[in-house]
Scaffold this motif. Sequence first.
Motif, PDB file in Angstrom:
ATOM      1  N   GLY A   1      -8.538  39.209   8.347  1.00  0.00           N
ATOM      2  CA  GLY A   1      -9.519  38.643   9.382  1.00  0.00           C
ATOM      3  C   GLY A   1      -9.696  39.557  10.393  1.00  0.00           C
ATOM      4  N   TYR A   2      -8.664  40.234  10.915  1.00  0.00           N
ATOM      5  CA  TYR A   2      -8.823  41.245  11.998  1.00  0.00           C
ATOM      6  C   TYR A   2     -10.223  41.989  11.725  1.00  0.00           C
ATOM      7  N   LYS A   3     -10.251  42.619  10.419  1.00  0.00           N
ATOM      8  CA  LYS A   3     -11.253  43.538  10.002  1.00  0.00           C
ATOM      9  C   LYS A   3     -12.664  42.748   9.807  1.00  0.00           C
ATOM     10  N   ILE A   4     -12.607  41.550   9.483  1.00  0.00           N
ATOM     11  CA  ILE A   4     -13.590  40.634   9.384  1.00  0.00           C
ATOM     12  C   ILE A   4     -14.180  40.525  10.701  1.00  0.00           C
ATOM     13  N   TRP A   5     -13.513  40.181  11.694  1.00  0.00           N
ATOM     14  CA  TRP A   5     -13.981  40.150  13.213  1.00  0.00           C
ATOM     15  C   TRP A   5     -14.370  41.208  13.617  1.00  0.00           C
ATOM     16  N   LEU A   6     -13.818  42.386  13.529  1.00  0.00           N
ATOM     17  CA  LEU A   6     -14.490  43.706  13.862  1.00  0.00           C
ATOM     18  C   LEU A   6     -15.876  44.091  13.276  1.00  0.00           C
ATOM     19  N   THR A   7     -15.877  43.712  12.011  1.00  0.00           N
ATOM     20  CA  THR A   7     -17.310  44.070  11.268  1.00  0.00           C
ATOM     21  C   THR A   7     -18.163  42.944  11.916  1.00  0.00           C
ATOM     22  N   ALA A   8     -17.965  41.773  12.048  1.00  0.00           N
ATOM     23  CA  ALA A   8     -19.025  40.740  12.565  1.00  0.00           C
ATOM     24  C   ALA A   8     -19.420  41.218  14.096  1.00  0.00           C
ATOM     25  N   ARG A   9     -18.263  41.677  14.799  1.00  0.00           N
ATOM     26  CA  ARG A   9     -18.658  42.230  16.268  1.00  0.00           C
ATOM     27  C   ARG A   9     -19.235  43.510  16.643  1.00  0.00           C
ATOM     28  N   ASP A  10     -18.922  44.461  15.608  1.00  0.00           N
ATOM     29  CA  ASP A  10     -19.486  45.867  16.148  1.00  0.00           C
ATOM     30  C   ASP A  10     -20.642  46.451  15.269  1.00  0.00           C
ATOM     31  N   LYS A  11     -20.934  45.889  13.804  1.00  0.00           N
ATOM     32  CA  LYS A  11     -21.591  46.307  12.957  1.00  0.00           C
ATOM     33  C   LYS A  11     -23.091  45.132  13.052  1.00  0.00           C
ATOM     34  N   LYS A  12     -24.373  45.791  12.386  1.00  0.00           N
ATOM     35  CA  LYS A  12     -25.371  45.375  12.466  1.00  0.00           C
ATOM     36  C   LYS A  12     -25.977  45.677  11.117  1.00  0.00           C
TER      37      LYS A  12
ATOM     38  N   ILE B   1       1.773  38.909   1.944  1.00  0.00           N
ATOM     39  CA  ILE B   1       0.378  38.501   1.948  1.00  0.00           C
ATOM     40  C   ILE B   1       0.100  37.954   3.425  1.00  0.00           C
ATOM     41  N   ILE B   2       0.821  37.467   3.941  1.00  0.00           N
ATOM     42  CA  ILE B   2       0.443  36.682   5.231  1.00  0.00           C
ATOM     43  C   ILE B   2       0.078  37.969   6.358  1.00  0.00           C
ATOM     44  N   PRO B   3       0.780  39.176   6.463  1.00  0.00           N
ATOM     45  CA  PRO B   3       0.112  40.172   7.084  1.00  0.00           C
ATOM     46  C   PRO B   3      -1.084  40.671   6.498  1.00  0.00           C
ATOM     47  N   ALA B   4      -1.114  40.629   5.202  1.00  0.00           N
ATOM     48  CA  ALA B   4      -2.557  41.170   4.514  1.00  0.00           C
ATOM     49  C   ALA B   4      -3.593  40.380   5.120  1.00  0.00           C
ATOM     50  N   PHE B   5      -3.407  38.967   5.192  1.00  0.00           N
ATOM     51  CA  PHE B   5      -4.314  37.919   5.439  1.00  0.00           C
ATOM     52  C   PHE B   5      -4.722  38.183   6.908  1.00  0.00           C
ATOM     53  N   ILE B   6      -3.924  38.437   7.844  1.00  0.00           N
ATOM     54  CA  ILE B   6      -3.915  38.760   9.149  1.00  0.00           C
ATOM     55  C   ILE B   6      -4.838  40.140   9.499  1.00  0.00           C
ATOM     56  N   ALA B   7      -4.491  40.983   8.497  1.00  0.00           N
ATOM     57  CA  ALA B   7      -5.427  42.460   8.634  1.00  0.00           C
ATOM     58  C   ALA B   7      -6.701  42.240   8.056  1.00  0.00           C
TER      59      ALA B   7
ATOM     60  N   ILE C   1      -0.333  45.589  -2.778  1.00  0.00           N
ATOM     61  CA  ILE C   1      -0.744  44.821  -1.460  1.00  0.00           C
ATOM     62  C   ILE C   1      -0.472  45.490  -0.146  1.00  0.00           C
ATOM     63  N   MET C   2       0.529  46.265  -0.134  1.00  0.00           N
ATOM     64  CA  MET C   2       0.745  47.156   1.017  1.00  0.00           C
ATOM     65  C   MET C   2      -0.357  48.180   1.355  1.00  0.00           C
ATOM     66  N   MET C   3      -0.645  48.993   0.318  1.00  0.00           N
ATOM     67  CA  MET C   3      -1.923  49.873   0.256  1.00  0.00           C
ATOM     68  C   MET C   3      -3.020  49.286   0.665  1.00  0.00           C
ATOM     69  N   LEU C   4      -3.508  47.921   0.115  1.00  0.00           N
ATOM     70  CA  LEU C   4      -4.545  47.181   0.611  1.00  0.00           C
ATOM     71  C   LEU C   4      -4.500  46.905   1.979  1.00  0.00           C
ATOM     72  N   THR C   5      -3.432  46.552   2.453  1.00  0.00           N
ATOM     73  CA  THR C   5      -3.316  46.214   4.063  1.00  0.00           C
ATOM     74  C   THR C   5      -3.458  47.544   4.780  1.00  0.00           C
ATOM     75  N   ILE C   6      -2.835  48.549   4.627  1.00  0.00           N
ATOM     76  CA  ILE C   6      -2.954  49.801   5.349  1.00  0.00           C
ATOM     77  C   ILE C   6      -4.496  50.108   5.117  1.00  0.00           C
ATOM     78  N   CYS C   7      -4.948  49.948   4.059  1.00  0.00           N
ATOM     79  CA  CYS C   7      -6.495  50.589   3.957  1.00  0.00           C
ATOM     80  C   CYS C   7      -7.352  49.920   4.989  1.00  0.00           C
TER      81      CYS C   7
ATOM     82  N   LEU D   1     -10.221  39.093   0.387  1.00  0.00           N
ATOM     83  CA  LEU D   1      -9.705  37.624   0.530  1.00  0.00           C
ATOM     84  C   LEU D   1      -9.369  37.045  -0.626  1.00  0.00           C
ATOM     85  N   GLY D   2     -10.238  37.093  -1.657  1.00  0.00           N
ATOM     86  CA  GLY D   2     -10.315  36.391  -3.034  1.00  0.00           C
ATOM     87  C   GLY D   2      -9.067  37.172  -3.739  1.00  0.00           C
ATOM     88  N   ILE D   3      -8.721  38.158  -3.776  1.00  0.00           N
ATOM     89  CA  ILE D   3      -7.725  38.827  -4.363  1.00  0.00           C
ATOM     90  C   ILE D   3      -6.531  38.647  -3.787  1.00  0.00           C
ATOM     91  N   LEU D   4      -6.456  38.338  -2.431  1.00  0.00           N
ATOM     92  CA  LEU D   4      -5.160  37.886  -1.824  1.00  0.00           C
ATOM     93  C   LEU D   4      -4.945  36.326  -2.046  1.00  0.00           C
TER      94      LEU D   4
END
Length: 346
Positions: A122-133, A114-120, A65-71, A148-151
């Motif tokens: 969610g942050y990554k989803i927001w960046l992807t939706a904002r910056d990528k096309k 897992i709560i910090p992993a959910f936050i990370a 979980i820690m490695m997935l969050t750092i990734c 998210l499913g794994i978490l």
Amino acid sequence: MTEKESLLTSKNTIFAAVVSFILLALVIIAGMVTPLLAKILSGTEIMLGSEYFNPRTALPTVLLIMMLTICLLVSSVKPRKVLAATAALLLLLIAVFVVSPFSNAAVDVAMALIIPAFIATGYKIWLTARDKKGYGKYRGLSAHLIHLGILCILLGVVLSSNIKVEDSAVYQTGKMGDRNIQDYSLKITSMASRLEGEPYQERQASSYITRIDFDIYDQSRYARSGSVEYITDFKWGQTYTTTYIHRGLTEELFIAPRALDEKTGEVDMYVRIVPFINLLWGGIYMMALGIIALLIVENRSPHQSITMLQPSGREMDMAFFEKRYEKIMEHELRKLRSGKSGGGSK
């Protein structure tokens, strides 16, 4: 600082996550294979339950979980901030383990991870939706949906296995149970027996089945009705039961008969209440949906996927060497020009 930054890359963190996952898988496989080997080699039948798996899978799961969050953070946040976030996560783990807000070590550590992993995520989803096309956006969102499913699966497994309530009580037919199991109580409404199956030896049938009907009360209010069967199989010489399962939004209710006495009308009923089980099922569906979406995106954009799979580090190195080459060429041209101008003046 250069050496630390070179180690803290997406490639290295993904490799560490894969190693953690392999360790977790090896522990689980060893636990599954051990009873089989014991049966083959010595004829001894053993069963390994949660008391075997939980302490042995704890450390690989925490690392995973820690490695997935750092990734998730490495590609979007500066290395210094990633290191600071990792240190803060370790301090949070220690603090939660010491304070124990949920009075359960497994639940405390799981929530702190897992709560910090959910936050990370969610942050990554927001960046992807904002910056990528286009392709990059859909591919990134599909991958994060899998994450998210794994978490959710991990959180559901930890919570449901450590907060579940199970107990048994004897109920008299026609009477309201005087013992509540958490908020639930039962009332056996009827008990009827029948013979079923083809005749076996001197018996009229191969099995004897007793059907037990009951009402379920939640906080002394009628909630629903159900039924189970207690089956005695003469042919195979064993007794087994059917089970009643009700899956609600926040918990799962499991009821099964343990023993019964037809003469007195008493039934010993086993009741198990498993909270947050829907996190497990929801995580499985979410992960499957993310995998399907990712496969669709990859198949519809094969040329873009090949481009996206090229390592970004290699592209950066090529750009660096091209710029360096241009500077060297410009410097040599200047030297040649200055040499020519000097020779002309003489």
